[in-house]
Design a protein around this motif. Structure first.
Motif, PDB file in Angstrom:
ATOM      1  N   ARG A 446       0.849  -1.198   0.000  1.00 19.02           N
ATOM      2  CA  ARG A 446       0.000   0.000   0.000  1.00 19.02           C
ATOM      3  C   ARG A 446       0.884   1.249   0.000  1.00 19.02           C
ATOM      4  O   ARG A 446       1.924   1.290   0.669  1.00 19.02           O
ATOM      5  CB  ARG A 446      -0.905   0.040   1.249  1.00 19.02           C
ATOM      6  N   ILE A 447       0.466   2.262  -0.731  1.00 18.55           N
ATOM      7  CA  ILE A 447       1.100   3.578  -0.646  1.00 18.55           C
ATOM      8  C   ILE A 447       0.446   4.321   0.512  1.00 18.55           C
ATOM      9  O   ILE A 447      -0.776   4.454   0.554  1.00 18.55           O
ATOM     10  CB  ILE A 447       0.916   4.364  -1.955  1.00 18.55           C
ATOM     11  N   VAL A 448       1.252   4.795   1.461  1.00 16.67           N
ATOM     12  CA  VAL A 448       0.691   5.425   2.651  1.00 16.67           C
ATOM     13  C   VAL A 448       1.030   6.915   2.746  1.00 16.67           C
ATOM     14  O   VAL A 448       0.520   7.600   3.621  1.00 16.67           O
ATOM     15  CB  VAL A 448       1.156   4.697   3.929  1.00 16.67           C
ATOM     16  N   LYS A 449       1.877   7.426   1.834  1.00 17.00           N
ATOM     17  CA  LYS A 449       2.225   8.837   1.884  1.00 17.00           C
ATOM     18  C   LYS A 449       2.652   9.304   0.499  1.00 17.00           C
ATOM     19  O   LYS A 449       3.438   8.660  -0.184  1.00 17.00           O
ATOM     20  CB  LYS A 449       3.363   9.086   2.879  1.00 17.00           C
ATOM     21  N   ILE A 450       2.098  10.447   0.067  1.00 15.66           N
ATOM     22  CA  ILE A 450       2.524  11.123  -1.155  1.00 15.66           C
ATOM     23  C   ILE A 450       2.780  12.574  -0.780  1.00 15.66           C
ATOM     24  O   ILE A 450       1.829  13.343  -0.559  1.00 15.66           O
ATOM     25  CB  ILE A 450       1.469  11.025  -2.276  1.00 15.66           C
ATOM     26  N   ASN A 451       4.046  12.930  -0.649  1.00 16.43           N
ATOM     27  CA  ASN A 451       4.442  14.261  -0.183  1.00 16.43           C
ATOM     28  C   ASN A 451       3.763  14.565   1.147  1.00 16.43           C
ATOM     29  O   ASN A 451       3.975  13.850   2.114  1.00 16.43           O
ATOM     30  CB  ASN A 451       4.181  15.302  -1.269  1.00 16.43           C
ATOM     31  N   ASP A 452       2.894  15.568   1.224  1.00 20.19           N
ATOM     32  CA  ASP A 452       2.290  15.942   2.508  1.00 20.19           C
ATOM     33  C   ASP A 452       0.968  15.236   2.778  1.00 20.19           C
ATOM     34  O   ASP A 452       0.281  15.545   3.759  1.00 20.19           O
ATOM     35  CB  ASP A 452       2.056  17.459   2.550  1.00 20.19           C
ATOM     36  N   PHE A 453       0.607  14.296   1.932  1.00 19.64           N
ATOM     37  CA  PHE A 453      -0.698  13.646   2.054  1.00 19.64           C
ATOM     38  C   PHE A 453      -0.534  12.212   2.569  1.00 19.64           C
ATOM     39  O   PHE A 453       0.278  11.441   2.048  1.00 19.64           O
ATOM     40  CB  PHE A 453      -1.417  13.630   0.700  1.00 19.64           C
ATOM     41  N   TYR A 454      -1.325  11.880   3.595  1.00 21.38           N
ATOM     42  CA  TYR A 454      -1.316  10.535   4.149  1.00 21.38           C
ATOM     43  C   TYR A 454      -2.588   9.821   3.710  1.00 21.38           C
ATOM     44  O   TYR A 454      -3.697  10.376   3.804  1.00 21.38           O
ATOM     45  CB  TYR A 454      -1.236  10.589   5.678  1.00 21.38           C
ATOM     46  N   LEU A 455      -2.440   8.590   3.241  1.00 22.85           N
ATOM     47  CA  LEU A 455      -3.570   7.845   2.707  1.00 22.85           C
ATOM     48  C   LEU A 455      -3.231   6.367   2.733  1.00 22.85           C
ATOM     49  O   LEU A 455      -2.195   5.952   3.243  1.00 22.85           O
ATOM     50  CB  LEU A 455      -3.895   8.310   1.289  1.00 22.85           C
ATOM     51  N   GLU A 456      -4.099   5.566   2.193  1.00 21.23           N
ATOM     52  CA  GLU A 456      -3.855   4.133   2.058  1.00 21.23           C
ATOM     53  C   GLU A 456      -4.334   3.731   0.667  1.00 21.23           C
ATOM     54  O   GLU A 456      -5.517   3.483   0.454  1.00 21.23           O
ATOM     55  CB  GLU A 456      -4.595   3.338   3.138  1.00 21.23           C
ATOM     56  N   ALA A 457      -3.404   3.692  -0.293  1.00 19.49           N
ATOM     57  CA  ALA A 457      -3.757   3.482  -1.697  1.00 19.49           C
ATOM     58  C   ALA A 457      -3.173   2.183  -2.211  1.00 19.49           C
ATOM     59  O   ALA A 457      -2.048   1.807  -1.875  1.00 19.49           O
ATOM     60  CB  ALA A 457      -3.253   4.649  -2.548  1.00 19.49           C
ATOM     61  N   VAL A 458      -3.937   1.500  -3.043  1.00 21.23           N
ATOM     62  CA  VAL A 458      -3.501   0.252  -3.667  1.00 21.23           C
ATOM     63  C   VAL A 458      -2.723   0.583  -4.938  1.00 21.23           C
ATOM     64  O   VAL A 458      -3.287   1.154  -5.872  1.00 21.23           O
ATOM     65  CB  VAL A 458      -4.707  -0.642  -4.002  1.00 21.23           C
ATOM     66  N   PRO A 459      -1.437   0.256  -5.022  1.00 17.43           N
ATOM     67  CA  PRO A 459      -0.636   0.641  -6.189  1.00 17.43           C
ATOM     68  C   PRO A 459      -0.757  -0.358  -7.339  1.00 17.43           C
ATOM     69  O   PRO A 459       0.208  -1.014  -7.739  1.00 17.43           O
ATOM     70  CB  PRO A 459       0.780   0.673  -5.623  1.00 17.43           C
ATOM     71  N   GLU A 460      -1.941  -0.472  -7.897  1.00 17.37           N
ATOM     72  CA  GLU A 460      -2.174  -1.428  -8.970  1.00 17.37           C
ATOM     73  C   GLU A 460      -2.980  -0.782 -10.088  1.00 17.37           C
ATOM     74  O   GLU A 460      -3.807   0.092  -9.843  1.00 17.37           O
ATOM     75  CB  GLU A 460      -2.932  -2.656  -8.449  1.00 17.37           C
ATOM     76  N   GLY A 461      -2.763  -1.259 -11.299  1.00 17.72           N
ATOM     77  CA  GLY A 461      -3.562  -0.838 -12.442  1.00 17.72           C
ATOM     78  C   GLY A 461      -3.298   0.593 -12.873  1.00 17.72           C
ATOM     79  O   GLY A 461      -2.260   1.186 -12.584  1.00 17.72           O
TER      80      GLY A 461
END
Length: 511
Positions: A446-461
């Motif tokens: 899971r991607i949990v951080k993009i710069n200043d943003f915290y999230l829980e993203a599935v890195p697929e597709g």
């Protein structure tokens, strides 16, 4: 256990001997198979060894129910559907370095032949003519050689060009003046077009390089420019090249590769200003033996022991290590790719050129084989420009060659997750990007951080990423726009940053 290995292109005898000598391998040497024949027999094999002639399509891979490894005797794998192989868990290997000198020397041979009209003069002489004045050439000494791409082959070409007393200028987005290892001048692509008397390309085939030398590029070149392509067919737009020759802007071209091979009916071959060879860049006895021995050893070792060497889509690991590290490697490569894509959207010189990479492993991730994880991250970071030929072995070496400072930090302390991999990249254009991920339940990245943003993203597709002001209605409008255009949203992740009043949205869309 016996493994069946199919060799579907001509391989040097030294390589065949290695495969035939292994007691656990059953060799089938069948060069020249048609696409239909390959599709029919591929379900019977555990290993496939190819060169550039065999096309391993998604259809072939779907039929290859036993296939475990595809070995490419050479560098380029554009004749292999690597994503389809990866989805099936099939290892794709190549032999980087086996034909670098050979291809570079062929480039120089074509350059000199182009300058002195050697093929045309020979053809005229063998037809009983003596046309000395017709084939007056030019000296290359003092001329400007523009080299696009300073990988292994491009660097050798630049060195040989300097040896011919040519003024060498070069373009490579991953090389900075401080790390320039050659007696050459690093310039922008437009500057190279404007100054070069000879332009030679040495880049992989990617979406960014397809048609790189097209109508717009040729319009920026000097009148009388000469163009050489020993890299991949399609990097030079053949229609644009033909028009450039007809208009007189391009004085000549030397081609070793074509979009369609063999290039039957290609109008370029009917032009007297064009000289061509049938994809001979790697065709020397020395190179053929080198790559044949290398790929035979690699495929044999993988089938017999599970050891992986020079894989395009997987790291050098034992089978047990691969099972544990697999989810982390996939996550790491996608984190690197994400950082690269974030920088690619920015403008300015060096915007997409990484100069420093900081990687922090925390919790369980710090106890794993971080050398391999770092290689995966670097491959993801560099692959958007360098292409799929880059593998886990070559990615760290390429980073070092380009002067990219790579730093690892290990910490046993856990943060919000049992494990966490953070990647911070600084780019030559001045931007910085910070991405992080974690593996859940030892399997799910899971991607949990993009710069200043915290999230829980599935890195697929396929993911459409949107950064916008955090105001009502944005997500709805985007969803409506996608729907109107027949694009289905499969998943959606959102995050906001209260300090800047900005938000980020990740729309997962169907193929």
């Amino acid at each position: 256990m016996s493994y069946r290995v199919l060799v579907s292109d001509k391989l040097a005898p030294e390589g065949l001997e290695i495969l035939a000598s292994r007691k656990d391998l059953e060799l089938h040497d069948r060069p020249g198979l048609s696409a239909e024949e390959l599709l029919e027999i591929i379900p019977e094999f555990d290993g496939l060894v190819i060169r550039s002639g065999t096309r391993v399509t998604a259809e072939v891979i779907a039929a290859a129910t036993r296939l475990k490894v595809i070995g490419r005797a050479g560098i380029g794998v554009d004749n292999v559907d690597v994503p389809a192989a990866t989805r099936r868990g099939i290892v794709v290997m190549n032999t980087p370095g086996g034909n670098n000198t050979t291809t570079a020397e062929h480039t120089i041979s074509l350059l000199l032949s182009l300058a002195r009209h050697i093929p045309q003069a020979y053809a005229s002489l063998t037809n009983g003519k003596w046309e000395r004045s017709k084939f007056t050439g030019i000296e290359v000494a003092g001329k400007t050689l523009g080299v696009i791409g300073l990988g292994n082959i491009g660097r050798i070409v630049a060195d040989r060009g300097a040896g011919l007393s040519m003024k060498v200028i070069a373009y490579d987005p991953f090389v900075t003046p401080e790390t320039m290892p050659l007696d050459a001048e690093l310039v922008s692509l437009d500057d190279l077009y404007a100054r070069a008397d000879f332009v030679t390309v040495h880049v992989p085939m990617t979406n960014d390089t397809r048609g790189l030398i097209g109508t717009e590029a040729i319009s920026k070149m000097k009148p009388g420019v000469r163009i050489i392509n020993c890299a991949r067919g399609g990097i030079v737009d053949e229609s644009a090249l033909a028009e450039g020759i007809r208009s007189g802007k391009v004085a000549g071209a030397a081609l070793d590769v074509f979009v369609e091979e063999p290039p039957l009916g290609n109008p370029l071959l009917e032009m007297p200003e064009v000289i061509a060879t049938p994809h001979l860049g790697a065709s020397t006895g020395e190179a053929q033996v080198n790559v044949a021995i290398a790929i035979a050893e690699q495929v044999s070792h993988y089938l017999e022991t599970g050891a992986i060497t020079a894989a395009i889509n997987m790291p050098a690991l034992t089978s047990e290590q691969r099972e544990v590290l697999g989810p982390y490697l996939e996550l790491g490569e996608r984190l690197g790719s994400l950082a690269s894509q974030l920088a690619a959207n920015e403008k300015g010189a060096g915007a997409g050129t990484p100069v420093k990479v900081g990687i922090e492993y925390r919790g369980d991730a710090a106890d794993l084989g971080t050398k391999t994880l770092t290689a995966a991250i670097l491959r993801g970071l560099l692959r958007p420009i360098l292409g799929d030929d880059l593998n886990y072995v070559s990615a760290p070496a390429v980073a070092r060659e380009r002067g990219i400072d790579v730093e690892e930090i290990h910490s046993s302390k856990r943060s919000d997750f049992r494990n966490r991999v953070s990647v911070k990249v600084e780019f030559a254009g001045g931007s910085r990007h910070d991405v992080a991920g974690a593996v859940f339940a030892s399997r799910f990245g899971r991607i949990v951080k993009i710069n200043d943003f915290y999230l829980e993203a599935v890195p697929e597709g396929i993911i459409l990423m949107l950064q916008n002001r955090d105001v009502p209605g944005v997500v709805g409008k985007v969803g409506t726009l996608l729907g109107v255009n027949g694009v289905n949203i499969a998943r959606l992740e959102l995050a906001s940053d209260g300090d800047s009043e900005m938000a980020v949205s990740l729309f997962h869309v169907d193929d």
